[in-house]
Scaffold this motif. Structure first.
Motif, PDB file in Angstrom:
ATOM      1  N   GLU A  34      25.475  38.436  61.050  1.00  0.00           N
ATOM      2  CA  GLU A  34      26.819  39.006  60.913  1.00  0.00           C
ATOM      3  C   GLU A  34      27.318  38.889  59.477  1.00  0.00           C
ATOM      4  O   GLU A  34      27.881  39.842  58.928  1.00  0.00           O
ATOM      5  CB  GLU A  34      27.793  38.306  61.861  1.00  0.00           C
ATOM      6  N   ASN A  35      27.118  37.722  58.854  1.00  0.00           N
ATOM      7  CA  ASN A  35      27.524  37.531  57.462  1.00  0.00           C
ATOM      8  C   ASN A  35      26.769  38.492  56.538  1.00  0.00           C
ATOM      9  O   ASN A  35      27.354  39.057  55.612  1.00  0.00           O
ATOM     10  CB  ASN A  35      27.303  36.090  57.007  1.00  0.00           C
ATOM     11  N   TYR A  36      25.492  38.666  56.782  1.00  0.00           N
ATOM     12  CA  TYR A  36      24.689  39.557  55.952  1.00  0.00           C
ATOM     13  C   TYR A  36      25.231  40.983  56.045  1.00  0.00           C
ATOM     14  O   TYR A  36      25.427  41.650  55.026  1.00  0.00           O
ATOM     15  CB  TYR A  36      23.217  39.512  56.395  1.00  0.00           C
ATOM     16  N   ASN A  37      25.483  41.432  57.268  1.00  0.00           N
ATOM     17  CA  ASN A  37      25.997  42.796  57.449  1.00  0.00           C
ATOM     18  C   ASN A  37      27.402  42.956  56.868  1.00  0.00           C
ATOM     19  O   ASN A  37      27.730  44.001  56.304  1.00  0.00           O
ATOM     20  CB  ASN A  37      26.002  43.181  58.934  1.00  0.00           C
ATOM     21  N   LYS A  38      28.188  41.920  56.976  1.00  0.00           N
ATOM     22  CA  LYS A  38      29.556  41.968  56.460  1.00  0.00           C
ATOM     23  C   LYS A  38      29.564  42.101  54.939  1.00  0.00           C
ATOM     24  O   LYS A  38      30.283  42.944  54.387  1.00  0.00           O
ATOM     25  CB  LYS A  38      30.296  40.695  56.890  1.00  0.00           C
TER      26      LYS A  38
END
Length: 144
Positions: free
Chosen positions: A45-49
């Protein structure tokens, strides 16, 4: 049942204890796997964000790029850990199944022996009742 004693009761108790220990270990492995899965999802999720956010200047772009690389490495590590935890969980599951089979085997033996004991006791009781009935019948005949 009164008078019945299962000679393998200690073995049954030991196998039950081993099964309980396997259940505990399985639950621990399941919680560890869930934790690893949750960590992996958070990293993704952090990577995509941060991948989709726009950087204003060169320094921010460089920092963002380094952070995304670090996240990518962490995702790969977390994925590896998740696979290991999944393998461990599968191993614990198989161990639990085996221990349940071992306990149920002895439990089935106990049930069969108990049924045989009850059947034998019923036979003895029926034989005693038949003898009393026969004595009663013979006494009634003698009185005539």
């Amino acid at each position: 049942m009164e008078g019945y004693k299962f000679r393998l009761q200690k073995l049954l108790d030991i196998r039950s204890d081993k099964e309980e220990e396997s259940k505990r270990l399985f639950k621990e492995a399941q919680l560890e796997r869930e934790g690893a899965e949750q960590k992996l999802n958070t990293l993704k999720e952090n990577y995509n964000k941060y991948r989709s956010s726009e950087s204003k200047n060169l320094v921010e772009q460089k920092l963002k790029h380094m952070y995304l690389n670090a996240l990518n490495v962490s995702i790969v590590e977390a994925d590896t850990i998740l696979k290991l935890k999944t393998d461990k969980l599968d191993e614990r599951r198989e161990q639990l199944k085996q221990r349940q089979i071992e306990r149920k085997t002895v439990e089935t033996l106990k049930d069969n022996q108990l049924k045989a004991f009850i059947k034998e006791q019923d036979f003895i009781e029926q034989k005693t009742n038949d003898e009393f009935a026969l004595y009663g019948f013979l006494r009634a005949r003698e009185r005539r």
